[in-house]
Write a protein that holds these residues in place. Structure first.
Motif: not given
Length: 317
Positions: A194-208
């Protein structure tokens, strides 16, 4: 067929396809390629996001943000949709970008004057409040997009262990107490976390990284819980007010046993790793709730009390 009817059918047809050619459309409508080309140009001028593909085997495509065909709503449906969108105003961040606000404007602007008057009378009179939590709407949008297109996300996540880079496959998004949560499969830990969204510093799609098929079948309703982890039982004594406060919290409500005088007790099964998290929730109730076990939770609260005592004793020095 009238031209207006043809254009509506053309919108519906191109929306249902990823790509198409003028020759294909001309064959389906029984018209010349010149007429279809002119129709597509007219749709583009009206705002339908069509663009041409150059070169051999080219044709036309729609941009990612496609237009939906016209949908009819009753007055009560329009009011319900308006209120549903407006209720989101109390969240600090949403994963929908400007979509909710834009939809709200369309519902209001194109409704009859008497319906707009009804909506105006609802403004600031009905609300669904949510605590204000600061988080990135762009990150929420990335997580939502990953769920829709089935993509892995590379994140920088801040935890008690520091900032870690991870690859996750999101299962869903949900809000609780103003926070957004994202249960996801973690490729580093090889388990669902379970991840809390306010603790994400960055997020990017990774299709690899390919998505796992078994994880794609999971939803918020059938994601695995923490039953496989070491379990504890959080024991609480509650005043009448404490019962009233915890009854609105889905984590506690089903475990509360009410006494005749309105006070109560609760025995809450939790994962051992979540003891401090639940103790912090109870701490917010002050003297309206007392933790009776486990010993780790009691010790944690005693430590918080001592820290507060030292903090305020310095003010008197």
């Amino acid at each position: 067929m009238q031209k207006s009817q043809r254009l509506i059918q053309l919108i519906m047809m191109v929306n249902a396809r990823k790509s198409f050619t003028v020759k294909e459309l001309a064959g389906e409508f029984g018209l010349s390629t010149r007429t279809i080309t002119r129709d597509l140009q007219e749709l583009s001028e009206l705002g339908v996001p069509i663009y041409s593909i150059q070169g051999r085997g080219g044709g036309y495509k729609l941009l990612q943000e496609r237009l939906l065909p016209p949908i009819s709503f009753s007055e009560s449906e329009a009011v319900a949709m308006f209120f549903a969108c407006q209720s989101l105003d109390y969240f600090s961040s949403l994963p929908f970008g400007d979509g909710a606000g834009s939809a709200l404007h369309k519902f209001y602007h194109y409704s009859p004057s008497d319906v707009r008057e009804q909506i105006d009378r609802l403004k600031n009179r009905v609300a669904i409040y949510s605590p204000y939590r600061l988080m990135s709407p762009e990150i929420l949008q990335t997580l939502l997009q990953a769920i829709m297109i089935r993509s892995v996300v590379t994140i920088d996540y801040s935890s008690s262990s520091g900032v870690l880079k991870r690859n996750i496959q999101p299962i869903g998004l949900y809000a609780s107490s103003g926070y957004w949560y994202c249960p996801a499969y973690c490729f580093l830990r090889e388990e669902i976390r379970q991840f809390r969204a306010d603790r994400f510093l960055s997020a990017s799609l990774n299709d690899s990284i390919p998505c796992r098929e078994d994880i794609e079948q999971k939803t918020l309703l059938n994601k695995p819980e923490k039953d496989h982890l070491e379990q504890k039982v959080l024991l609480l004594e509650l005043t009448k007010k404490g019962v009233w406060q915890l009854e609105s919290n889905t984590r506690f409500a089903s475990t509360i046993q009410r006494n005749e005088d309105g006070s109560g007790t609760a025995a809450v099964p939790i994962a051992a790793e979540d003891v401090h998290f639940y103790a912090d929730l109870v701490w917010q109730l002050g003297e309206e709730a007392r933790i009776m076990g486990p010993i780790e939770a009691i010790a944690y609260i005693e430590q918080k009390i001592e820290s507060m005592r030292r903090l305020y004793s310095r003010l008197n020095d």
